[in-house]
Every structure is written in C-alpha cells, then in structure tokens.
Scaffold this motif. Sequence first.
Motif, PDB file in Angstrom:
ATOM      1  N   GLU A   1       0.897  -1.167  -0.303  1.00  0.00           N
ATOM      2  CA  GLU A   1       0.209  -0.463   0.129  1.00  0.00           C
ATOM      3  C   GLU A   1       0.731   1.131   0.208  1.00  0.00           C
ATOM      4  OE1 GLU A   1      -3.796  -0.718   2.334  1.00  0.00           O
ATOM      5  OE2 GLU A   1      -2.733   0.985   3.041  1.00  0.00           O
ATOM      6  N   ASP A   2       2.178   0.942   0.871  1.00  0.00           N
ATOM      7  CA  ASP A   2       2.545   2.085   1.131  1.00  0.00           C
ATOM      8  C   ASP A   2       3.406   2.746  -0.220  1.00  0.00           C
ATOM      9  OD1 ASP A   2       3.463   2.087   4.618  1.00  0.00           O
ATOM     10  OD2 ASP A   2       2.470   2.844   3.221  1.00  0.00           O
ATOM     11  N   ARG A   3       3.939   1.627  -0.795  1.00  0.00           N
ATOM     12  CA  ARG A   3       4.698   1.418  -2.103  1.00  0.00           C
ATOM     13  C   ARG A   3       5.104   1.523  -3.652  1.00  0.00           C
ATOM     14  NH1 ARG A   3      10.455  -1.487  -1.868  1.00  0.00           N
ATOM     15  NH2 ARG A   3      10.064  -1.539   0.628  1.00  0.00           N
ATOM     16  N   PHE A   4       2.658   0.680  -3.462  1.00  0.00           N
ATOM     17  CA  PHE A   4       3.073   0.569  -4.807  1.00  0.00           C
ATOM     18  C   PHE A   4       1.283   2.067  -5.101  1.00  0.00           C
ATOM     19  CE2 PHE A   4       5.817  -2.026  -6.289  1.00  0.00           C
ATOM     20  CZ  PHE A   4       5.784  -2.504  -5.191  1.00  0.00           C
ATOM     21  N   GLU A   5       0.922   2.422  -6.214  1.00  0.00           N
ATOM     22  CA  GLU A   5       0.170   3.784  -6.523  1.00  0.00           C
ATOM     23  C   GLU A   5      -1.064   2.040  -7.685  1.00  0.00           C
ATOM     24  OE1 GLU A   5       0.534   7.008  -7.458  1.00  0.00           O
ATOM     25  OE2 GLU A   5       1.245   6.240  -9.856  1.00  0.00           O
ATOM     26  N   GLY A   6      -1.725   2.590  -7.069  1.00  0.00           N
ATOM     27  CA  GLY A   6      -2.814   1.736  -8.729  1.00  0.00           C
ATOM     28  C   GLY A   6      -2.589   0.480  -7.837  1.00  0.00           C
ATOM     29  N   HIS A   7      -2.814  -0.433  -9.559  1.00  0.00           N
ATOM     30  CA  HIS A   7      -3.349  -1.544  -9.486  1.00  0.00           C
ATOM     31  C   HIS A   7      -1.811  -2.204  -8.972  1.00  0.00           C
ATOM     32  CE1 HIS A   7      -4.488  -5.786 -10.839  1.00  0.00           C
ATOM     33  NE2 HIS A   7      -3.136  -5.913 -11.338  1.00  0.00           N
ATOM     34  N   ARG A   8      -1.649  -3.748  -8.121  1.00  0.00           N
ATOM     35  CA  ARG A   8      -0.748  -3.510  -6.916  1.00  0.00           C
ATOM     36  C   ARG A   8      -0.111  -4.965  -7.369  1.00  0.00           C
ATOM     37  NH1 ARG A   8      -3.568  -0.693  -2.194  1.00  0.00           N
ATOM     38  NH2 ARG A   8      -2.801   1.812  -3.091  1.00  0.00           N
ATOM     39  N   PRO A   9       1.273  -5.814  -6.997  1.00  0.00           N
ATOM     40  CA  PRO A   9       1.883  -7.076  -7.148  1.00  0.00           C
ATOM     41  C   PRO A   9       1.129  -7.855  -6.106  1.00  0.00           C
ATOM     42  CG  PRO A   9       3.417  -5.383  -6.375  1.00  0.00           C
ATOM     43  CD  PRO A   9       2.177  -4.451  -6.511  1.00  0.00           C
TER      44      PRO A   9
ATOM     45  N   ALA B   1       3.367   0.231 -10.683  1.00  0.00           N
ATOM     46  CA  ALA B   1       3.971   1.479 -10.416  1.00  0.00           C
ATOM     47  C   ALA B   1       3.854   2.037  -8.835  1.00  0.00           C
ATOM     48  CB  ALA B   1       3.032   3.044 -10.889  1.00  0.00           C
ATOM     49  N   LEU B   2       5.105   2.204  -9.114  1.00  0.00           N
ATOM     50  CA  LEU B   2       5.951   3.209  -7.703  1.00  0.00           C
ATOM     51  C   LEU B   2       5.547   4.386  -7.235  1.00  0.00           C
ATOM     52  CD1 LEU B   2      10.279   1.699  -7.241  1.00  0.00           C
ATOM     53  CD2 LEU B   2       8.366   0.933  -6.103  1.00  0.00           C
ATOM     54  N   ARG B   3       4.904   4.882  -5.599  1.00  0.00           N
ATOM     55  CA  ARG B   3       4.450   5.770  -5.819  1.00  0.00           C
ATOM     56  C   ARG B   3       5.381   6.415  -5.818  1.00  0.00           C
ATOM     57  NH1 ARG B   3      -0.093   6.088  -3.284  1.00  0.00           N
ATOM     58  NH2 ARG B   3      -0.982   3.914  -2.642  1.00  0.00           N
ATOM     59  N   PRO B   4       4.603   7.932  -7.254  1.00  0.00           N
ATOM     60  CA  PRO B   4       6.440   8.651  -7.061  1.00  0.00           C
ATOM     61  C   PRO B   4       5.609   9.956  -5.173  1.00  0.00           C
ATOM     62  CG  PRO B   4       3.575   9.545  -7.923  1.00  0.00           C
ATOM     63  CD  PRO B   4       3.413   8.517  -7.657  1.00  0.00           C
ATOM     64  N   TRP B   5       6.725  11.096  -5.543  1.00  0.00           N
ATOM     65  CA  TRP B   5       7.350  11.799  -4.734  1.00  0.00           C
ATOM     66  C   TRP B   5       6.451  12.824  -5.121  1.00  0.00           C
ATOM     67  CZ3 TRP B   5       8.238  10.063   0.453  1.00  0.00           C
ATOM     68  CH2 TRP B   5       8.656   9.029  -0.134  1.00  0.00           C
TER      69      TRP B   5
ATOM     70  N   ARG C   1      -1.921   7.350   0.204  1.00  0.00           N
ATOM     71  CA  ARG C   1      -2.822   5.974   0.115  1.00  0.00           C
ATOM     72  C   ARG C   1      -4.149   5.986   0.713  1.00  0.00           C
ATOM     73  NH1 ARG C   1      -0.260   4.601   5.543  1.00  0.00           N
ATOM     74  NH2 ARG C   1      -2.393   4.312   6.291  1.00  0.00           N
ATOM     75  N   ASP C   2      -4.237   7.343   0.942  1.00  0.00           N
ATOM     76  CA  ASP C   2      -5.474   7.618   1.397  1.00  0.00           C
ATOM     77  C   ASP C   2      -6.383   7.597  -0.185  1.00  0.00           C
ATOM     78  OD1 ASP C   2      -4.880   8.359   5.276  1.00  0.00           O
ATOM     79  OD2 ASP C   2      -5.428   6.390   4.135  1.00  0.00           O
ATOM     80  N   ASP C   3      -5.778   8.285  -0.680  1.00  0.00           N
ATOM     81  CA  ASP C   3      -6.265   8.518  -1.490  1.00  0.00           C
ATOM     82  C   ASP C   3      -5.927   7.390  -2.694  1.00  0.00           C
ATOM     83  OD1 ASP C   3      -4.164  11.948  -2.879  1.00  0.00           O
ATOM     84  OD2 ASP C   3      -6.251  11.361  -1.489  1.00  0.00           O
ATOM     85  N   ASP C   4      -6.081   6.863  -2.697  1.00  0.00           N
ATOM     86  CA  ASP C   4      -6.137   5.524  -3.467  1.00  0.00           C
ATOM     87  C   ASP C   4      -7.195   4.295  -2.843  1.00  0.00           C
ATOM     88  OD1 ASP C   4      -3.230   3.833  -4.596  1.00  0.00           O
ATOM     89  OD2 ASP C   4      -4.243   4.986  -5.329  1.00  0.00           O
ATOM     90  N   ALA C   5      -7.409   4.746  -1.493  1.00  0.00           N
ATOM     91  CA  ALA C   5      -8.827   3.305  -0.995  1.00  0.00           C
ATOM     92  C   ALA C   5      -9.663   4.169  -0.882  1.00  0.00           C
ATOM     93  CB  ALA C   5      -8.514   4.359   0.583  1.00  0.00           C
TER      94      ALA C   5
END
Lengths: 198, 385
Positions: free
Chosen positions: B18-26, B77-81, B381-385
């Motif tokens: 959750e912390d590392r990846f955005e959108g579709h996750r491994p 995709a990794l979360r951008p900063w 993370r919250d935006d993705d939830a």
Amino acid sequence: MFSVIRRIVQRRSVYLVELKPDACIRVPTACEALEIRPVEWSNVNRVSDVRSSQLAHGFRQQLTAGWLGVYAFHHNALVGHFWAQPSGPTRRRIWGGVDFGPNEVVLAWGWVSPDHRGKGIFQSMIAELTKRVRQRYPGQRIIADVPIDPRASLTAHRRIGFTCFGRLTYVTAARRLVHRRYESMNDAEHDQPNVDME
Amino acid sequence: MTSLTRTERFAFVNALIEDRFEGHRPDGRLIEPQIDQLLRFNPGRAAPESPSLSIDGVGIVDPHFDFALDKIRGHHALRPWPGGAPMAIAITHDVDLFDGLSYFGLRAAGWAASTARALLRAQAVRAAEIVRRGLQWTRWWFANHDPVADISHWQALEAEHGVRSTFFFLALQKALSKEGRLYRVDDPRVKQTLRSLRDGGWEIGLHAARYESGDALGLERQRVRLENAAGCRVSSIRYHYLTAQFPQAWQHMVDAGFTVSSNVGFHPPHQGFKTGTSWPYRPLAHRGRALYEMPMALMDLAHGPARPRLADFFDHLITQVKRVGGLLVINFHTNYRADIDAPGVHAQFVDILGKIKRRAQAGDAAVLTLRDAEAHVRRSRDDDA
C-alpha cells in the motif's frame, strides 16, 4: 590611555522619536532600481557581501529572536539594512540606555552604504519597516533613537511621520548605565521638516 | 528474529505494498517470502554482514530488498513523491550539543584526562590531536566565539538552498547529568531556537536520551517537555546513539505518541540501508499501528576512514535510491560544524546540499522533512483507498 577610557566610558545623546499607532506613514518616492525586501533566512547572510560575516551572525541571531528586518537592494546589490526589535510584554533596554516597552517596537541597526546616501534609501527602509511592524504588531508604538548630529536621520524619520518626544543623554561605563538624563520635548520645538516629496 | 503468524506476515506485506505502489498492485504472495530481512535486527554496532561494497574498509549496504521487489513488481507503478519526483531526500540533524563553551572547565578537564590516557597508551598522534582541539577551543573561549552554538547558520544555509530539514533535539531536564554535558530543553536559548525553527518551517523531532527511553512513559515525558519548549507537536523520533532496541522500541514509540521513527541505521563508520530498504514502512502494521520507520542511510562522524568520504557515499547512495524510487535520509550533527572537532565534515555537507539543490531544481528529487514524507505517503495511500 585616553583611548582606553573612551572605550570604557561612553556618552551618548539622542533624540527619541515615535510613530504613534494611529499616525500615517508617509511613503517616499523610491529611487530607481531600489527594492526593499524583508530579511528572511534565505537572504540574511547577504549583509556579509558588504559588511562582515560577524554582522551576518548577529543578524541571524536577531532573526532567531523574532526581530523584523529589511534590506535595501539597488540593482540587486545590498546597500542598506534596518531592523525592528519588539519589546514583548516586558520593558527592555537597547544600546545600554534606551528603554522601551512593554508592547513597543524600537527601530535599530539602520545603515546605508556611504556610496548610496542622499537618495532616500533610508526613508524607504523606514517606511517599509514600519509598515511591516504595524502588520505584525498592530496598535504598538514604534520608537527610534536618532543622533542629535548629524540631523539627516532625524529628518528622515520625521518625513515618514515620526514625531520627536524627548531628548536622552546617558553615560555607560564598562557597558553599565551610570548616568541618564531625559528631557521631554515637543516636536514643534524642532524646525519644520521638509515634507515635500520628490 | 521476530516471528509473526502467517496472518500477521500478510498484514505487514499488504501495508508495505500500500505504501509503495499506487493503483494496481503486485501479488503479496510474491513479496511475503522477502520480508524477513525487514524484521531481523543485529545488535546496534554490528558491521554489515554482506555489504554491497566496501570503501576504505567502510561497508556500504545498498537497498537490496528494494532491488528484489523491483524484480517482482513487473509493470506495477511505484508511488511518485511530491511534484511527481522519482525519489525523495530527507535531511536530518541530531543536535547532540547546543554549545561548546558551557561548563568549559569540565571540557578542559576532559581533554586533559584524554590526553593523559592517550600518552599512557603511547598514542602520541591522538594526544597531539586532543591538545590541538583543546587549545583551539580555549582560544575560542577567550574570544567568546562558539561555532557550535549557532543553529541559525544551518537555517540560513538550508534556506539559501531552498530546503527544510528535521532537527532532533534532546529534551533533558538538566544540562549536566549522566547523559553528559548537554543542554536543558527549557534553556531560554534553546526555546528561542526551537520556536525560530518551528516558525521558519523546519521540523522538530525528539532525540531520545540514553537513560530515559527504556519505556513508553520515558519517551512520552521527553516528547511533552520538547513540545512545551517548542510550542508545537513533535511526531518524529531518533534515539541518541541509535540505542533503540528493536522490535520493542517501535511499540514504545507508538505508545508515546510518535508517528515517525528514523532509527534503523548503521553506527559509524558503516553506511547504507540496514534492513535493505530505502522506503518508509510500517513495522507494526500487523498490529494495526501506523508508525512509519524511515531508515537513515548516511550519517556523519568525527573520526575514521569514513569521515572524508561522506560526499562519495552520498553520491553512491542517491544513485541507488533513485533506481528504486525511495527516500534517502541523511544525518549531519550540528556540532560537527566546528572543523577542529570533525575536519572536513561540514564542508562535505555544504557540497552535498548543493547537489541536493540541483536535483530538486531539476525535478529529480523532492526534499522533505520526515513529517512531510509521512504526510505524503499517508495522503497518497488514502487517495487510493
């Protein structure tokens, strides 16, 4: 021997001027290519370009202590500085004998590069600094101590809207106040300031 | 080694993803076998078991856990900063000393004792170095000049480079105690500095004392003292001398009200990523706790072969972190500004700051306080939830 005594025992005579909370600030016409900017962490060290790193250190301490400052830049080169020290809720003393507070602000550390004097830079800094002080400390009296001689500093303050309220003479020995004489004065006792703006 | 149940392991893995990846996750099942290195802790001063490289005898550990995840992640995709930057940098400072001139007689006695000890051990070079330091500080004492008592220098330096950092302050009640010759948190000079940092946009964190940090109550007392002095909330923590005992220290930190820990790091001279990751992670996610660990990868030091190579280590580590899109946390002690105490260290920090500024201006890195990094990861993370 006398130079040692002169360093230890110092006598100072100043006019005390005030800008009351309800007095208008008369903004002078700025000289060309002049910018007055607030002193911030990103530019505080610029004073070492024209003065000294020791002074830059002192100004950083002033910023830490919550003083407000302005720098004057002419064609992006620093040519002047001026600071305002708030007293907070207590009475304070500056320069060994000038008392101010509670809830007042004193202007101090005013300087213009010798090559740029006579261009209204000092007045521009006073005007900008007092505006910032009013924004940060509304309702507080702003005071300054200005040399009796030469009169240029007194004239500059009065042109902005400061009025003279006293004359102070004091003597310090080894930085301790040993003698103080204060005379209350009416601003009308001075020559009328030349308020015609260029 | 910390043993977690299978359910707990997957709770930890899911938080990590959750912390590392955005959108579709491994798939977490691919990652679960890898997580043990994040949960294994060698004693504090142990050298790295398998350094990625060694420079002048100094072990450097790359973010190999992140490299392993990279092989697994595929197209995810990794979360951008912030600002879309591909990586982030957090500058931190441990404020071990607030000044160099207080209790000067004690300092002088300490130098005399150290010199005598060095001479007894036939360490003439070391003795000469101590004498040189003592003489320089004595000259400064006479001149009332103190290069250590100047946090404002760091503020101006960082502001000129367009960055803000996190300063870790001790929160001691006494300047002189078994903790050492340090400083009181309610010293008027310290309070003024704390408030200046707060008002200028810097973050203040707790540098937890050695002898008061064995439990949550001790940490909470320190946090409250520091918050009272600074007039703001304190949410980040780093233990003085990195004495945190894992994993129980994380629970103490959570119970004491902290949300960011930056305690996983090597003792000098070694540098790099102690648990192999540069990404912030939630070490107590399996218990539903939201504390983030933001591992420290580069720390300065006053002696030894690593001291003149800090800028080189930075160059290496930032390249590695950019590869994996993580967060590079660096630590420079404010008292190492005095060159006589740590020759060349401050000059290297200024050099590193210049590199950080250029990267930030090019959009190559976001420069954040630890609190900003936490807020960013939570928000994303919250935006993705």
